[in-house]
Design an enzyme around this catalytic site. Sequence first.
Site, short mmCIF file in Angstrom:
data_model
loop_
_atom_site.label_atom_id
_atom_site.label_comp_id
_atom_site.label_asym_id
_atom_site.label_seq_id
_atom_site.Cartn_x
_atom_site.Cartn_y
_atom_site.Cartn_z
CB SER A 149 69.35 69.40 78.73
OG SER A 149 69.26 69.93 79.13
CB SER A 180 72.70 70.89 80.45
OG SER A 180 71.91 70.29 81.24
CE LYS A 195 69.47 72.43 76.35
NZ LYS A 195 69.89 72.34 77.17
N1 GLN Z 1 71.11 67.40 84.51
C1 GLN Z 1 71.08 68.90 85.73
C2 GLN Z 1 68.95 68.67 85.71
O1 GLN Z 1 69.00 67.61 85.48
C3 GLN Z 1 72.09 69.30 84.91
C4 GLN Z 1 70.40 69.69 83.65
C5 GLN Z 1 71.18 71.41 83.36
O2 GLN Z 1 72.36 71.72 83.28
N2 GLN Z 1 70.33 71.60 82.13
O3 GLN Z 1 69.23 69.34 86.77
#
Ligand code: GLN
Length: 485
Positions: free
Chosen positions: A155, A179, A76
Amino acid sequence: MHNKSVAELSRELESGTISSVELTQQFLDRIKREDSQYNSFITVSDEQALTEAKTADEMRAAGKATAWTGVPFAHKDIFCTNGVGTSCGSKMLENFVPPYDATVVEKFKQAGAVCLGKTNMDEFAMGSSNESSFFGAVTNPWGLSKGEKRVPGGSSGGSAAAIAARLVPAATGTDTGGSIRQPSALCGITGLKPTYGRVSRYGIIAFASSLDQAGPMARTAEDAALMMNVMAGFDPKDSTCIDREVPDYTATLSEPLKGLKIGLPKEYFSDQLSPVMEEQVRNAVREYEKMGATVKEVSLPNARLAIAAYYVIAPAEASANLSRFDGVRYGYRCADPKDLMDMYTRTRAEGFGNEVKRRILVGSYALSAGYFDAYYLKAQKVRRLIQQDFINAFKEVDVLMSPVTPSPAFIQGEKTTDPVSMYLEDVFTIAINLAGIPAMSVPAGFVDGLPVGLQIIGDYFSEARLLNAAHQFQQVTDWHQREPQ
Ligand code: GLN
């Protein structure tokens, strides 16, 4: 080769049917041919990959191979990679080339793995759909054959889409509120968020430091276990990394599940979950019963507060972490600043996208004098209650099972104008980050041709048990083998 798992590719390399250079070239060609449909990569690092592959072949010839030597995968774009651009999905870091490796990156290098490139993600890991990336949205391979452009989740959506599309057999992800698990569920792959402190955060661009955790994404639980064997372990460079023995995560994959006590949190089978989704999850739980597990209902009475607490704590930590992007030391700097203040404000106004700005505003507000007690302190107290719910539940059962998401992959653009509906994507995953415990997403069925994930949640440091439970499920089901058309 692109349909093979990490374990299978490792055996092919070992038996000499293919070299790592050949295998790497095949995957690079495939990415070049196919990724224009998905946009799952921000950077493809051909040259470095082929150099790593050549070294891997030499190591293997010298009899110095690990399971990973010569196996291609991806990171990532939140992991710092020495000499390879690391953008975190942001214009702010569009041209940032780190001078060092994240600990996780270093560990994969030591194991001899071949990194093909850096996968797309929501900007600074803030999002659940990959639409906030400065480098464009990622398209989920599922649904495309019907002409539908669906989100891969976020994400870590680039990693999930690339794995589902067979562009890589495995990739790293990070999970602050869901994410790894949410994109894994929406793309029909297998993902694990480890216990907070199990994997080093050193060299991972920080979002919310008390919640961020890196983990494996792959098609099988066995491959996730192989990744954990590389990723997990103490690192003196991360003060929250825990010094605790790392088991061989592949050693216990085949243990029988007879007698496993499963709890179903009743709050996670609420009206937020559509009946067709619930049916898939309950069918999966039934497979476990057939394998000798017992099932009972449990309660997480404070789970309903998780989203509210998270959306104070995570933005508060993000607002502090992202203060370093000021145009002075590295990253984007606005053109022709009039003075220092002009440089700060325009750099941040031009360098950050809207979702990131929203988080910085909310977080700064929650931390400001007069509001700190009402928001941040209160959220931390709620966090403690949520953690206690899980501790109580694990006195009664070995694992918890639930859905990962309220619905399957949605159409691009459907939730971009309504942040709250986007935040609700994580209603079943966020409490786990607040508590710091591990959880997996495992492919468990389909609704309207789109993948559905089963979430398996465990007590602190129970990753081996989760991987075991997921692997056994994958011996009696083939959801994880399904390929998008
Ligand atoms: N969707 C959540 C956010 O927007 C979690 C994102 C993540 O785990 N990095 O914060």
